[in-house]
Design a protein around this motif. Structure first.
Motif, short mmCIF file in Angstrom:
data_model
loop_
_atom_site.label_atom_id
_atom_site.label_comp_id
_atom_site.label_asym_id
_atom_site.label_seq_id
_atom_site.Cartn_x
_atom_site.Cartn_y
_atom_site.Cartn_z
N LEU A 102 2.09 -26.00 4.87
CA LEU A 102 1.75 -24.98 3.89
C LEU A 102 2.64 -23.77 4.15
N GLU A 103 3.62 -23.57 3.28
CA GLU A 103 4.60 -22.48 3.46
C GLU A 103 4.02 -21.19 2.86
N THR A 104 3.10 -20.60 3.59
CA THR A 104 2.37 -19.45 3.05
C THR A 104 3.10 -18.13 3.25
N LYS A 118 3.23 -14.65 5.81
CA LYS A 118 2.15 -13.83 6.36
C LYS A 118 2.44 -12.36 6.14
N GLU A 152 1.14 -10.17 -1.75
CA GLU A 152 -0.23 -10.63 -1.56
C GLU A 152 -1.20 -9.61 -2.13
N ALA A 173 3.91 -20.26 8.68
CA ALA A 173 3.41 -21.38 7.88
C ALA A 173 2.17 -21.97 8.56
N ARG A 193 -3.39 -15.94 -0.77
CA ARG A 193 -2.58 -17.16 -0.65
C ARG A 193 -1.63 -17.06 0.53
N ARG A 194 -1.45 -15.86 1.05
CA ARG A 194 -0.68 -15.63 2.27
C ARG A 194 -1.67 -15.43 3.42
N LEU A 195 -1.23 -15.64 4.64
CA LEU A 195 -2.06 -15.27 5.78
C LEU A 195 -2.08 -13.76 5.89
N THR A 218 -6.76 -17.29 7.35
CA THR A 218 -5.82 -18.41 7.40
C THR A 218 -6.17 -19.41 6.32
N ASN A 219 -5.22 -19.77 5.51
CA ASN A 219 -5.42 -20.83 4.53
C ASN A 219 -5.20 -22.18 5.20
#
Length: 403
Positions: free
Chosen positions: A89-91, A93, A132, A148, A240-242, A259-260
Protein backbone atom coordinates in the motif's frame (compact mmCIF):
# COMPACT_ATOMS: atom_id res chain seq x y z
CA UNK A 1 27.28 -36.83 20.05
CA UNK A 2 27.71 -33.30 18.72
CA UNK A 3 26.07 -32.46 15.38
CA UNK A 4 28.67 -30.79 13.13
CA UNK A 5 26.65 -30.92 9.92
CA UNK A 6 26.19 -27.17 9.46
CA UNK A 7 28.68 -24.40 8.69
CA UNK A 8 26.39 -21.67 10.03
CA UNK A 9 23.57 -21.86 12.55
CA UNK A 10 21.19 -18.93 13.09
CA UNK A 11 19.07 -18.82 16.24
CA UNK A 12 15.76 -17.08 15.52
CA UNK A 13 13.45 -17.36 12.52
CA UNK A 14 12.27 -13.77 12.40
CA UNK A 15 12.90 -11.49 9.46
CA UNK A 16 16.43 -10.68 10.69
CA UNK A 17 17.34 -14.33 11.21
CA UNK A 18 15.99 -15.49 7.85
CA UNK A 19 17.59 -12.54 6.05
CA UNK A 20 20.91 -13.47 7.68
CA UNK A 21 20.57 -17.02 6.39
CA UNK A 22 19.79 -15.76 2.90
CA UNK A 23 22.70 -13.29 2.95
CA UNK A 24 25.08 -16.13 3.82
CA UNK A 25 23.75 -18.39 1.05
CA UNK A 26 23.78 -15.60 -1.53
CA UNK A 27 27.46 -15.06 -0.80
CA UNK A 28 28.39 -18.74 -0.28
CA UNK A 29 25.74 -21.01 -1.81
CA UNK A 30 27.81 -24.11 -1.07
CA UNK A 31 27.60 -23.59 2.69
CA UNK A 32 25.18 -25.49 4.91
CA UNK A 33 22.98 -23.13 6.90
CA UNK A 34 20.46 -24.04 9.62
CA UNK A 35 17.95 -21.69 11.28
CA UNK A 36 16.46 -22.88 14.55
CA UNK A 37 13.48 -21.43 16.42
CA UNK A 38 11.49 -22.37 19.50
CA UNK A 39 8.19 -21.83 17.68
CA UNK A 40 6.46 -24.06 15.13
CA UNK A 41 6.87 -21.64 12.21
CA UNK A 42 8.79 -18.48 11.27
CA UNK A 43 7.88 -14.94 12.29
CA UNK A 44 5.59 -15.75 15.23
CA UNK A 45 6.60 -12.77 17.36
CA UNK A 46 7.93 -9.29 16.44
CA UNK A 47 8.37 -10.04 12.74
CA UNK A 48 4.79 -11.20 12.31
CA UNK A 49 3.22 -8.73 14.73
CA UNK A 50 4.77 -5.43 13.66
CA UNK A 51 2.82 -2.55 12.13
CA UNK A 52 3.74 -3.44 8.56
CA UNK A 53 4.96 0.11 7.94
CA UNK A 54 7.93 0.44 5.61
CA UNK A 55 9.61 3.44 7.18
CA UNK A 56 11.39 6.02 5.04
CA UNK A 57 14.35 6.57 7.39
CA UNK A 58 14.16 10.18 8.56
CA UNK A 59 13.74 9.57 12.29
CA UNK A 60 17.22 8.28 13.01
CA UNK A 61 20.52 9.97 13.80
CA UNK A 62 22.57 10.28 10.57
CA UNK A 63 25.52 8.43 12.13
CA UNK A 64 23.37 5.44 13.18
CA UNK A 65 22.99 2.00 11.65
CA UNK A 66 19.24 2.61 11.56
CA UNK A 67 19.72 5.62 9.28
CA UNK A 68 22.22 3.70 7.16
CA UNK A 69 19.86 0.85 6.41
CA UNK A 70 16.27 2.10 6.75
CA UNK A 71 16.19 4.18 3.56
CA UNK A 72 17.85 1.40 1.57
CA UNK A 73 15.69 -1.25 3.24
CA UNK A 74 12.54 0.63 2.26
CA UNK A 75 13.54 0.30 -1.39
CA UNK A 76 14.76 -3.29 -1.17
CA UNK A 77 11.73 -4.56 0.73
CA UNK A 78 9.40 -2.89 -1.76
CA UNK A 79 11.29 -4.54 -4.61
CA UNK A 80 11.11 -7.92 -2.85
CA UNK A 81 7.35 -7.55 -2.43
CA UNK A 82 6.84 -6.59 -6.06
CA UNK A 83 9.05 -9.44 -7.31
CA UNK A 84 7.03 -11.92 -5.23
CA UNK A 85 3.56 -10.45 -5.90
CA UNK A 86 3.13 -9.36 -2.29
CA UNK A 87 0.76 -6.39 -2.08
CA UNK A 88 2.09 -3.01 -0.98
CA UNK A 89 0.00 0.00 0.00
CA UNK A 90 1.86 3.06 -1.30
CA UNK A 91 0.27 5.52 1.10
CA UNK A 92 3.01 7.95 1.99
CA UNK A 93 2.94 9.64 5.39
CA UNK A 94 2.39 13.07 6.90
CA UNK A 95 3.97 14.09 10.21
CA UNK A 96 1.94 16.87 11.81
CA UNK A 97 2.42 19.38 14.61
CA UNK A 98 0.02 19.36 17.54
CA UNK A 99 1.44 22.51 19.17
CA UNK A 100 3.66 25.49 18.39
CA UNK A 101 6.50 23.80 20.26
CA UNK A 102 6.37 20.91 17.77
CA UNK A 103 7.36 23.15 14.85
CA UNK A 104 11.05 23.43 15.74
CA UNK A 105 11.16 19.66 16.38
CA UNK A 106 9.57 19.07 13.00
CA UNK A 107 12.22 21.23 11.35
CA UNK A 108 14.94 19.24 13.13
CA UNK A 109 13.31 16.05 11.89
CA UNK A 110 13.29 17.38 8.33
CA UNK A 111 16.99 18.30 8.51
CA UNK A 112 17.74 14.82 9.79
CA UNK A 113 15.84 13.28 6.90
CA UNK A 114 17.79 15.39 4.38
CA UNK A 115 21.06 14.32 6.02
CA UNK A 116 19.93 10.69 5.71
CA UNK A 117 19.24 11.09 1.98
CA UNK A 118 15.50 10.51 2.36
CA UNK A 119 12.92 11.80 -0.14
CA UNK A 120 11.11 14.23 2.17
CA UNK A 121 9.46 17.66 2.11
CA UNK A 122 8.49 20.18 4.78
CA UNK A 123 5.43 22.15 3.74
CA UNK A 124 3.17 24.91 4.98
CA UNK A 125 -0.09 23.89 6.64
CA UNK A 126 -2.01 25.40 3.69
CA UNK A 127 -0.66 22.52 1.55
CA UNK A 128 -2.00 19.77 3.82
CA UNK A 129 -5.45 19.67 2.18
CA UNK A 130 -3.83 18.72 -1.13
CA UNK A 131 -1.98 15.74 0.38
CA UNK A 132 -4.14 14.55 3.29
CA UNK A 133 -7.30 16.59 3.89
CA UNK A 134 -8.33 14.42 6.86
CA UNK A 135 -5.24 15.44 8.85
CA UNK A 136 -4.63 18.67 10.76
CA UNK A 137 -1.47 20.49 11.77
CA UNK A 138 -0.11 23.75 13.16
CA UNK A 139 2.08 25.86 10.85
CA UNK A 140 3.92 23.05 9.03
CA UNK A 141 4.02 19.33 8.30
CA UNK A 142 6.35 16.76 6.75
CA UNK A 143 5.40 14.82 3.64
CA UNK A 144 7.13 11.45 3.24
CA UNK A 145 6.10 9.94 -0.12
CA UNK A 146 8.13 6.70 0.23
CA UNK A 147 6.52 5.46 3.46
CA UNK A 148 4.30 2.45 2.68
CA UNK A 149 2.47 -0.49 4.28
CA UNK A 150 3.15 -4.16 3.64
CA UNK A 151 2.09 -7.54 4.97
CA UNK A 152 4.70 -8.85 7.45
CA UNK A 153 3.39 -12.42 7.47
CA UNK A 154 3.46 -12.73 3.68
CA UNK A 155 6.96 -11.27 3.57
CA UNK A 156 8.20 -13.73 6.20
CA UNK A 157 6.56 -16.63 4.36
CA UNK A 158 8.21 -15.70 1.04
CA UNK A 159 11.61 -15.13 2.65
CA UNK A 160 11.40 -18.53 4.36
CA UNK A 161 10.47 -20.19 1.06
CA UNK A 162 13.39 -18.47 -0.68
CA UNK A 163 15.74 -19.61 2.09
CA UNK A 164 14.67 -23.24 1.65
CA UNK A 165 14.97 -23.04 -2.16
CA UNK A 166 18.47 -21.63 -1.69
CA UNK A 167 19.48 -24.76 0.23
CA UNK A 168 18.84 -23.63 3.81
CA UNK A 169 17.13 -25.71 6.48
CA UNK A 170 14.83 -24.91 9.40
CA UNK A 171 14.48 -26.70 12.73
CA UNK A 172 11.33 -25.57 14.53
CA UNK A 173 10.05 -26.38 18.03
CA UNK A 174 13.67 -26.13 19.03
CA UNK A 175 14.53 -24.05 22.10
CA UNK A 176 18.22 -23.25 22.33
CA UNK A 177 20.80 -22.71 25.06
CA UNK A 178 24.34 -21.47 24.48
CA UNK A 179 27.15 -23.15 26.41
CA UNK A 180 30.87 -22.40 26.43
CA UNK A 181 33.18 -25.30 25.63
CA UNK A 182 36.82 -24.22 25.79
CA UNK A 183 37.40 -21.77 22.93
CA UNK A 184 34.01 -22.19 21.25
CA UNK A 185 30.30 -22.00 21.94
CA UNK A 186 27.89 -24.90 21.42
CA UNK A 187 24.10 -24.92 21.07
CA UNK A 188 22.15 -27.29 23.30
CA UNK A 189 18.62 -28.26 22.16
CA UNK A 190 16.14 -31.05 22.74
CA UNK A 191 17.38 -32.51 19.44
CA UNK A 192 20.95 -32.68 20.65
CA UNK A 193 24.02 -30.46 20.76
CA UNK A 194 25.10 -28.49 17.69
CA UNK A 195 28.52 -27.16 16.79
CA UNK A 196 29.24 -24.73 13.97
CA UNK A 197 32.14 -22.58 12.83
CA UNK A 198 29.79 -19.58 13.07
CA UNK A 199 26.66 -19.14 15.16
CA UNK A 200 24.41 -16.08 14.89
CA UNK A 201 22.27 -15.19 17.87
CA UNK A 202 19.28 -13.44 16.31
CA UNK A 203 16.71 -14.40 18.92
CA UNK A 204 15.01 -11.01 19.15
CA UNK A 205 13.63 -10.43 22.64
CA UNK A 206 15.69 -13.37 23.90
CA UNK A 207 19.00 -12.39 22.26
CA UNK A 208 20.39 -10.69 25.37
CA UNK A 209 19.43 -13.70 27.50
CA UNK A 210 21.31 -16.06 25.19
CA UNK A 211 24.32 -13.74 25.08
CA UNK A 212 24.54 -13.62 28.87
CA UNK A 213 24.66 -17.43 28.94
CA UNK A 214 28.16 -17.12 27.43
CA UNK A 215 29.15 -13.96 29.33
CA UNK A 216 28.44 -11.44 26.53
CA UNK A 217 26.34 -8.29 26.84
CA UNK A 218 26.05 -8.41 30.62
CA UNK A 219 25.45 -4.66 30.64
CA UNK A 220 22.18 -5.10 28.74
CA UNK A 221 18.67 -6.07 29.80
CA UNK A 222 15.51 -6.31 27.74
CA UNK A 223 12.52 -4.18 28.72
CA UNK A 224 9.42 -5.24 26.75
CA UNK A 225 6.88 -2.61 25.70
CA UNK A 226 3.36 -3.65 24.72
CA UNK A 227 2.23 -2.11 21.45
CA UNK A 228 -1.57 -2.33 21.36
CA UNK A 229 -3.83 -1.05 18.56
CA UNK A 230 -7.52 -0.57 17.90
CA UNK A 231 -8.95 -1.09 14.43
CA UNK A 232 -12.06 -0.10 12.51
CA UNK A 233 -13.37 -0.45 8.99
CA UNK A 234 -12.02 2.36 6.81
CA UNK A 235 -14.71 4.93 5.93
CA UNK A 236 -14.65 7.69 3.33
CA UNK A 237 -13.73 10.44 5.77
CA UNK A 238 -10.66 8.62 7.13
CA UNK A 239 -7.08 9.48 6.08
CA UNK A 240 -5.63 7.71 3.06
CA UNK A 241 -2.10 8.64 4.13
CA UNK A 242 -0.50 7.58 7.40
CA UNK A 243 -0.75 10.39 9.96
CA UNK A 244 1.95 10.61 12.63
CA UNK A 245 2.71 13.16 15.36
CA UNK A 246 6.11 14.74 15.92
CA UNK A 247 7.81 12.18 18.20
CA UNK A 248 9.36 12.80 21.58
CA UNK A 249 13.08 13.05 20.72
CA UNK A 250 14.28 11.26 23.87
CA UNK A 251 12.09 8.17 23.40
CA UNK A 252 12.48 5.46 20.73
CA UNK A 253 8.70 5.48 20.15
CA UNK A 254 6.98 7.34 17.32
CA UNK A 255 3.76 8.15 19.18
CA UNK A 256 0.13 7.19 18.58
CA UNK A 257 -0.69 7.43 14.87
CA UNK A 258 -3.08 6.20 12.19
CA UNK A 259 -2.18 3.36 9.84
CA UNK A 260 -4.17 2.09 6.88
CA UNK A 261 -4.12 -1.64 6.29
CA UNK A 262 -4.19 -3.77 3.17
CA UNK A 263 -7.62 -5.20 4.03
CA UNK A 264 -9.54 -1.93 4.16
CA UNK A 265 -9.17 -1.06 7.82
CA UNK A 266 -7.64 1.80 9.76
CA UNK A 267 -5.84 1.18 13.03
CA UNK A 268 -4.83 3.61 15.74
CA UNK A 269 -1.96 3.17 18.17
CA UNK A 270 0.36 1.79 19.28
CA UNK A 271 0.72 2.09 22.99
CA UNK A 272 4.19 1.81 24.51
CA UNK A 273 3.30 0.29 27.86
CA UNK A 274 6.14 -1.45 29.77
CA UNK A 275 5.35 -5.08 30.59
CA UNK A 276 7.27 -7.88 32.26
CA UNK A 277 6.87 -10.79 29.84
CA UNK A 278 8.55 -10.94 26.45
CA UNK A 279 5.39 -12.53 25.07
CA UNK A 280 2.89 -10.68 27.27
CA UNK A 281 0.57 -9.66 24.45
CA UNK A 282 -2.22 -9.16 26.97
CA UNK A 283 -1.80 -7.73 30.46
CA UNK A 284 -3.41 -10.94 31.75
CA UNK A 285 -0.72 -13.10 30.14
CA UNK A 286 1.84 -14.58 32.49
CA UNK A 287 5.59 -14.23 32.83
CA UNK A 288 8.33 -16.19 34.55
CA UNK A 289 10.70 -15.38 37.38
CA UNK A 290 13.72 -14.68 35.18
CA UNK A 291 11.66 -12.22 33.13
CA UNK A 292 10.59 -10.44 36.30
CA UNK A 293 14.21 -10.14 37.45
CA UNK A 294 15.31 -8.75 34.09
CA UNK A 295 12.40 -6.30 34.07
CA UNK A 296 13.33 -5.20 37.60
CA UNK A 297 16.97 -4.54 36.61
CA UNK A 298 15.97 -2.61 33.48
CA UNK A 299 13.28 -0.58 35.22
CA UNK A 300 15.58 0.19 38.15
CA UNK A 301 18.20 1.56 35.75
CA UNK A 302 15.66 3.85 34.08
CA UNK A 303 14.28 5.01 37.43
CA UNK A 304 17.76 6.39 38.13
CA UNK A 305 17.96 8.05 34.72
CA UNK A 306 17.12 11.65 33.92
CA UNK A 307 16.43 10.79 30.28
CA UNK A 308 13.25 8.71 30.70
CA UNK A 309 10.33 9.12 33.09
CA UNK A 310 9.32 5.46 33.18
CA UNK A 311 6.54 5.90 35.73
CA UNK A 312 5.09 8.85 33.82
CA UNK A 313 5.36 6.92 30.57
CA UNK A 314 3.63 3.88 32.07
CA UNK A 315 0.84 6.03 33.52
CA UNK A 316 0.25 7.80 30.21
CA UNK A 317 0.44 4.63 28.12
CA UNK A 318 -1.84 2.56 30.37
CA UNK A 319 -4.72 4.93 29.68
CA UNK A 320 -4.22 4.43 25.93
CA UNK A 321 -4.95 0.72 26.30
CA UNK A 322 -8.64 1.73 26.35
CA UNK A 323 -10.47 2.83 23.21
CA UNK A 324 -11.84 6.21 24.27
CA UNK A 325 -8.55 7.70 25.56
CA UNK A 326 -6.75 6.32 22.51
CA UNK A 327 -9.31 7.95 20.24
CA UNK A 328 -8.98 11.23 22.12
CA UNK A 329 -5.22 11.11 21.56
CA UNK A 330 -5.60 10.32 17.87
CA UNK A 331 -8.19 13.08 17.39
CA UNK A 332 -5.32 15.53 17.78
CA UNK A 333 -4.09 14.28 14.42
CA UNK A 334 -7.39 14.03 12.57
CA UNK A 335 -11.07 14.82 13.21
CA UNK A 336 -12.24 12.07 10.86
CA UNK A 337 -12.38 9.17 13.31
CA UNK A 338 -15.72 10.23 14.76
CA UNK A 339 -17.31 8.58 11.70
CA UNK A 340 -16.00 5.16 12.79
CA UNK A 341 -18.64 3.57 15.00
CA UNK A 342 -17.06 0.22 15.85
CA UNK A 343 -13.56 -0.32 17.19
CA UNK A 344 -12.01 -3.66 18.09
CA UNK A 345 -8.63 -4.96 19.18
CA UNK A 346 -5.89 -5.42 16.60
CA UNK A 347 -3.22 -8.08 17.40
CA UNK A 348 -0.69 -6.49 19.74
CA UNK A 349 3.07 -6.68 19.43
CA UNK A 350 6.01 -6.45 21.79
CA UNK A 351 8.88 -4.05 21.26
CA UNK A 352 11.86 -5.71 22.95
CA UNK A 353 13.81 -2.60 23.86
CA UNK A 354 17.36 -2.97 25.15
CA UNK A 355 18.36 -1.00 28.25
CA UNK A 356 22.00 -0.28 29.06
CA UNK A 357 22.28 -0.93 32.80
CA UNK A 358 25.60 0.91 33.04
CA UNK A 359 24.61 4.14 31.32
CA UNK A 360 20.97 3.84 32.46
CA UNK A 361 19.71 4.67 28.98
CA UNK A 362 17.53 3.16 26.28
CA UNK A 363 19.74 1.93 23.45
CA UNK A 364 18.59 3.74 20.32
CA UNK A 365 20.60 1.91 17.64
CA UNK A 366 21.26 -1.64 16.48
CA UNK A 367 23.85 -3.52 18.54
CA UNK A 368 26.05 -6.29 17.10
CA UNK A 369 28.76 -7.98 19.19
CA UNK A 370 31.02 -10.94 18.43
CA UNK A 371 32.76 -13.32 20.80
CA UNK A 372 34.36 -16.70 20.13
CA UNK A 373 32.34 -18.26 17.29
CA UNK A 374 29.12 -16.29 17.89
CA UNK A 375 27.77 -13.05 16.42
CA UNK A 376 25.11 -11.60 18.73
CA UNK A 377 22.41 -9.32 17.25
CA UNK A 378 21.48 -7.76 20.58
CA UNK A 379 19.25 -4.91 19.44
CA UNK A 380 17.39 -4.90 16.12
CA UNK A 381 14.08 -3.25 16.98
CA UNK A 382 12.09 -0.86 14.79
CA UNK A 383 12.77 -0.17 11.97
CA UNK A 384 14.16 -3.72 12.03
CA UNK A 385 11.52 -5.01 9.63
CA UNK A 386 12.19 -2.29 7.07
CA UNK A 387 15.99 -2.50 7.44
CA UNK A 388 16.42 -6.27 7.67
CA UNK A 389 17.67 -7.10 4.16
CA UNK A 390 20.51 -4.54 3.84
CA UNK A 391 21.30 -4.66 7.58
CA UNK A 392 21.86 -8.40 7.60
CA UNK A 393 23.87 -8.25 4.38
CA UNK A 394 26.12 -5.70 6.11
CA UNK A 395 26.47 -7.99 9.15
CA UNK A 396 27.53 -10.91 6.95
CA UNK A 397 29.97 -8.80 4.94
CA UNK A 398 31.56 -7.03 7.90
CA UNK A 399 31.73 -9.56 10.72
CA UNK A 400 35.07 -11.46 10.50
CA UNK A 401 33.38 -14.58 11.93
CA UNK A 402 31.02 -14.72 8.95
CA UNK A 403 33.51 -14.20 6.14
Amino acid sequence: MINKEFDYIVIGAGIVGISLGLAILERSPEKKVLIIDKESKPGVHASGRNSGVLHAGFYYSPDSLKAKFCRLGNLELKNFCKENSIPILETGKVVVCQSKSDVSKLEDLFRRGVANGVDIEILDETELDKIEPAAKTIDKFIWSPTTAVGNPKLVISQLAEKFIKSGGKFQFNCSAKLVSANDQVLIETIYGTYSAASIINSAGAYAANLARQVNVGNQYACLPFLGAYKKSKLVDSNPRRLVYPVPNPINPFLGVHTTNTLNGEIKIGPTAFPVIGKEQYKLSNGFNGSEFLEFYKAAKALFKSDSVDLIGLAREEFVKLFTKPLLNKTNKLTNSLNSNKQWSKYPAGIRAQIINLETKTIEMDYIVQSDKNVVHILNAVSPGWTSAIPFTRWVVENQPLLR
